[in-house]
Design a protein around this motif. Structure first.
Motif, PDB file in Angstrom:
ATOM      1  N   MET A   1     -17.614  -3.979  19.278  1.00 38.23           N
ATOM      2  CA  MET A   1     -17.672  -5.208  18.478  1.00 38.23           C
ATOM      3  C   MET A   1     -18.108  -4.886  17.044  1.00 38.23           C
ATOM      4  O   MET A   1     -18.837  -3.920  16.816  1.00 38.23           O
ATOM      5  N   PRO A   2     -17.691  -5.698  16.077  1.00 41.11           N
ATOM      6  CA  PRO A   2     -18.157  -5.496  14.698  1.00 41.11           C
ATOM      7  C   PRO A   2     -19.676  -5.618  14.606  1.00 41.11           C
ATOM      8  O   PRO A   2     -20.301  -6.332  15.401  1.00 41.11           O
ATOM      9  N   SER A   3     -20.275  -4.927  13.640  1.00 40.39           N
ATOM     10  CA  SER A   3     -21.725  -4.961  13.473  1.00 40.39           C
ATOM     11  C   SER A   3     -22.037  -5.266  12.011  1.00 40.39           C
ATOM     12  O   SER A   3     -22.327  -4.366  11.219  1.00 40.39           O
ATOM     13  N   PRO A   4     -21.964  -6.544  11.608  1.00 42.11           N
ATOM     14  CA  PRO A   4     -22.170  -6.882  10.195  1.00 42.11           C
ATOM     15  C   PRO A   4     -23.565  -6.556   9.688  1.00 42.11           C
ATOM     16  O   PRO A   4     -23.730  -6.163   8.528  1.00 42.11           O
ATOM     17  N   GLU A   5     -24.594  -6.699  10.534  1.00 44.66           N
ATOM     18  CA  GLU A   5     -25.955  -6.389  10.091  1.00 44.66           C
ATOM     19  C   GLU A   5     -26.100  -4.911   9.783  1.00 44.66           C
ATOM     20  O   GLU A   5     -26.674  -4.530   8.754  1.00 44.66           O
ATOM     21  N   LEU A   6     -25.573  -4.069  10.666  1.00 47.67           N
ATOM     22  CA  LEU A   6     -25.662  -2.633  10.429  1.00 47.67           C
ATOM     23  C   LEU A   6     -24.810  -2.234   9.232  1.00 47.67           C
ATOM     24  O   LEU A   6     -25.202  -1.366   8.442  1.00 47.67           O
ATOM     25  N   ALA A   7     -23.653  -2.854   9.078  1.00 44.38           N
ATOM     26  CA  ALA A   7     -22.804  -2.558   7.925  1.00 44.38           C
ATOM     27  C   ALA A   7     -23.517  -2.899   6.622  1.00 44.38           C
ATOM     28  O   ALA A   7     -23.432  -2.152   5.638  1.00 44.38           O
ATOM     29  N   GLU A   8     -24.243  -4.005   6.601  1.00 43.85           N
ATOM     30  CA  GLU A   8     -24.980  -4.399   5.402  1.00 43.85           C
ATOM     31  C   GLU A   8     -26.136  -3.434   5.135  1.00 43.85           C
ATOM     32  O   GLU A   8     -26.387  -3.058   3.988  1.00 43.85           O
ATOM     33  N   ARG A   9     -26.836  -3.047   6.190  1.00 42.43           N
ATOM     34  CA  ARG A   9     -27.922  -2.072   6.000  1.00 42.43           C
ATOM     35  C   ARG A   9     -27.360  -0.768   5.468  1.00 42.43           C
ATOM     36  O   ARG A   9     -27.933  -0.169   4.555  1.00 42.43           O
ATOM     37  N   VAL A 114     -14.604   1.251  10.024  1.00 42.70           N
ATOM     38  CA  VAL A 114     -14.943   1.400  11.433  1.00 42.70           C
ATOM     39  C   VAL A 114     -15.936   0.324  11.868  1.00 42.70           C
ATOM     40  O   VAL A 114     -15.793  -0.286  12.934  1.00 42.70           O
ATOM     41  N   LEU A 115     -16.961   0.078  11.038  1.00 43.50           N
ATOM     42  CA  LEU A 115     -17.963  -0.928  11.396  1.00 43.50           C
ATOM     43  C   LEU A 115     -17.350  -2.317  11.425  1.00 43.50           C
ATOM     44  O   LEU A 115     -17.666  -3.136  12.307  1.00 43.50           O
ATOM     45  N   ALA A 116     -16.465  -2.609  10.485  1.00 47.12           N
ATOM     46  CA  ALA A 116     -15.838  -3.931  10.455  1.00 47.12           C
ATOM     47  C   ALA A 116     -14.891  -4.133  11.630  1.00 47.12           C
ATOM     48  O   ALA A 116     -14.754  -5.246  12.153  1.00 47.12           O
ATOM     49  N   GLY A 117     -14.269  -3.040  12.085  1.00 43.03           N
ATOM     50  CA  GLY A 117     -13.306  -3.149  13.168  1.00 43.03           C
ATOM     51  C   GLY A 117     -13.892  -3.020  14.548  1.00 43.03           C
ATOM     52  O   GLY A 117     -13.171  -3.113  15.554  1.00 43.03           O
ATOM     53  N   GLU A 126     -25.870   3.733  17.268  1.00 36.94           N
ATOM     54  CA  GLU A 126     -27.193   4.358  17.177  1.00 36.94           C
ATOM     55  C   GLU A 126     -27.183   5.467  16.142  1.00 36.94           C
ATOM     56  O   GLU A 126     -28.155   5.644  15.392  1.00 36.94           O
ATOM     57  N   LEU A 127     -26.110   6.236  16.086  1.00 35.73           N
ATOM     58  CA  LEU A 127     -26.022   7.333  15.123  1.00 35.73           C
ATOM     59  C   LEU A 127     -25.933   6.815  13.695  1.00 35.73           C
ATOM     60  O   LEU A 127     -26.482   7.420  12.778  1.00 35.73           O
ATOM     61  N   VAL A 128     -25.239   5.694  13.491  1.00 28.77           N
ATOM     62  CA  VAL A 128     -25.192   5.102  12.153  1.00 28.77           C
ATOM     63  C   VAL A 128     -26.586   4.658  11.739  1.00 28.77           C
ATOM     64  O   VAL A 128     -27.030   4.894  10.609  1.00 28.77           O
TER      65      VAL A 128
END
Length: 404
Positions: A1-9, A114-117, A126-128
């Motif tokens: 699933m997309p992870s908008p919070e992690l993408a923003e961080r 990748v994060l958006a998709g 976890e690695l990100v």
């Protein structure tokens, strides 16, 4: 699933690295002033290499920006493969600063996609997250290393007038006491509500502490001037054997960046008059231990430090200078490194080093926590490392000049 919070961080952390590097010229970013220092452009490239190597290279169809970077910007991951010698990072004039910027943009675009998709499994996410905290560590290293590079220039160049700096603290320093006993320390890495931690902070476990007292504030420049004036660097009875050997062989007469007469100090804002009210910094474990002995006190154990920091009874905990502890950097009972090459992150360094606790004015905000275990060799001085004293209640109060 997309992870908008992690993408923003991820985006915020990456932008902060570029902001910190921006005051430095291309020439500044290429210099390596000693083997422990890495050029700024290397830091910018290495943290990018981390995301490319551990996250993107596992994605179907990903093409590395430049396969030679796998060696050039590998730091110490033996399981990844060969690496360029750490002491020779300053010899690498190419790729230059601009090319490193293009490398960062390439990886940022690929990871954002990748994060958006939603293309990452839980381990990939976890690695990100680990990579963002890893980059924050290098943000502090970038400032530490840039300061050393600039300090070697006889013109005393300025990183920037608004760079982070140590601050005076007007309150009187006292002592906070603990009855000791059984206490729990470390991070519960398995609890979702506990937040991020590095593997060396785990597992949470129980230790026994004897009664102790710990200083509520840090040792200051003024305190250290009294130590120097009392012959602190000429008195072998105050020093551990290896420390005394370092004093002689390296010619230490005061903290790193102090002038020979102890009246000025090199900072990111250039050379300034020494402020006796700010915490002393850039001292080694050997110096911290010698000062504590001179002051009739000792350095705290890391479990003592953590227990009292968590009680909110200490000042200057994580925003001024890292604080040396008396604890060797060793694994906690039950420690298990992460699987694969990222397991080399911390565990392989658990020998010959001492733990520092807290944080510094160079530490990114929100990166520090009471369980955080920083570590350096006992002779290291280029980190923003300071001193908080501890003592045993039955030992009485220190009574030497400059004692806390």
């Amino acid at each position: 699933m997309p992870s908008p919070e992690l993408a923003e961080r991820y985006r915020e952390v990456r932008e902060e690295t570029e902001r910190l590097a921006a005051p430095l010229t291309a020439e500044d970013q290429t210099v390596q002033s000693m083997p422990d220092v890495s050029p700024t452009k290397w830091h910018r490239a290495h943290v990018t290499w981390f995301f490319e190597t551990f996250v993107l290279e596992g994605m179907p169809g990903y093409q590395p920006y430049d396969p030679s970077y796998r060696v050039l910007f590998n730091s110490y991951y033996e399981q990844v493969g060969p690496k360029h010698p750490r002491s020779q990072r300053g010899f690498v004039s190419r790729p230059g600063v601009a090319e490193i910027g293009r490398y960062r943009a390439w990886v940022d675009a690929a990871l954002a996609e990748v994060l958006a998709g939603g293309g990452l499994d839980p381990r990939g996410l976890e690695l990100v997250e680990l990579g963002t905290h890893h980059e924050q560590q290098h943000q502090e290293l970038l400032l530490m290393d840039a300061k050393h590079v600039l300090s070697c220039n006889p013109l005393d160049p300025v990183y920037g007038p608004d760079g982070p700096r140590l601050c005076p603290w007007g309150a009187a320093t006292g002592w906070a006491g603990s009855e000791g006993g059984l206490v729990d320390v470390g991070h519960d890495g398995e609890a979702d509500s506990a937040g991020f931690s590095f593997d060396n902070e785990t597992p949470r476990h129980t230790v026994f502490l004897d009664p102790f007292e710990i200083a509520t504030g840090l040792v200051t420049n003024g305190d250290w001037q009294a130590f120097v004036a009392d012959g602190g660097y000429q008195r072998p009875e105050l020093w551990l054997s290896d420390g005394w050997a370092a004093v002689g062989s390296l010619g230490w007469t005061g903290p790193l960046y102090w002038s020979a007469d102890g009246t000025t100090e090199f900072t990111l804002a250039g050379r300034e008059s020494l402020d006796p009210s700010v915490p002393v910094s850039h001292v080694s474990y050997y110096e911290a231990d010698a000062y504590a002995r001179w002051a009739g006190a000792r350095l705290p154990l890391e479990a003592e430090w953590e227990t009292m920091a968590a009680s909110c009874r200490l000042a200057q905990v994580d925003d001024q200078a890292w604080q040396w502890t008396a604890s060797a950097y060793l694994p906690y009972p039950g420690f298990r490194p992460a699987p694969g090459a990222v397991g080399e992150y911390n565990g392989k360094f658990m020998v010959g080093q001492h733990v520092l606790r807290g944080g510094s004015c160079y530490t990114p905000r929100g990166h520090a926590r009471t369980t955080y275990r920083n570590f350096f060799p006992p002779s290291a001085r280029w980190a923003v490392s300071g001193v908080r004293l501890a003592r045993d209640p039955e030992g009485g109060r220190p009574n030497r000049p400059g004692a806390r």
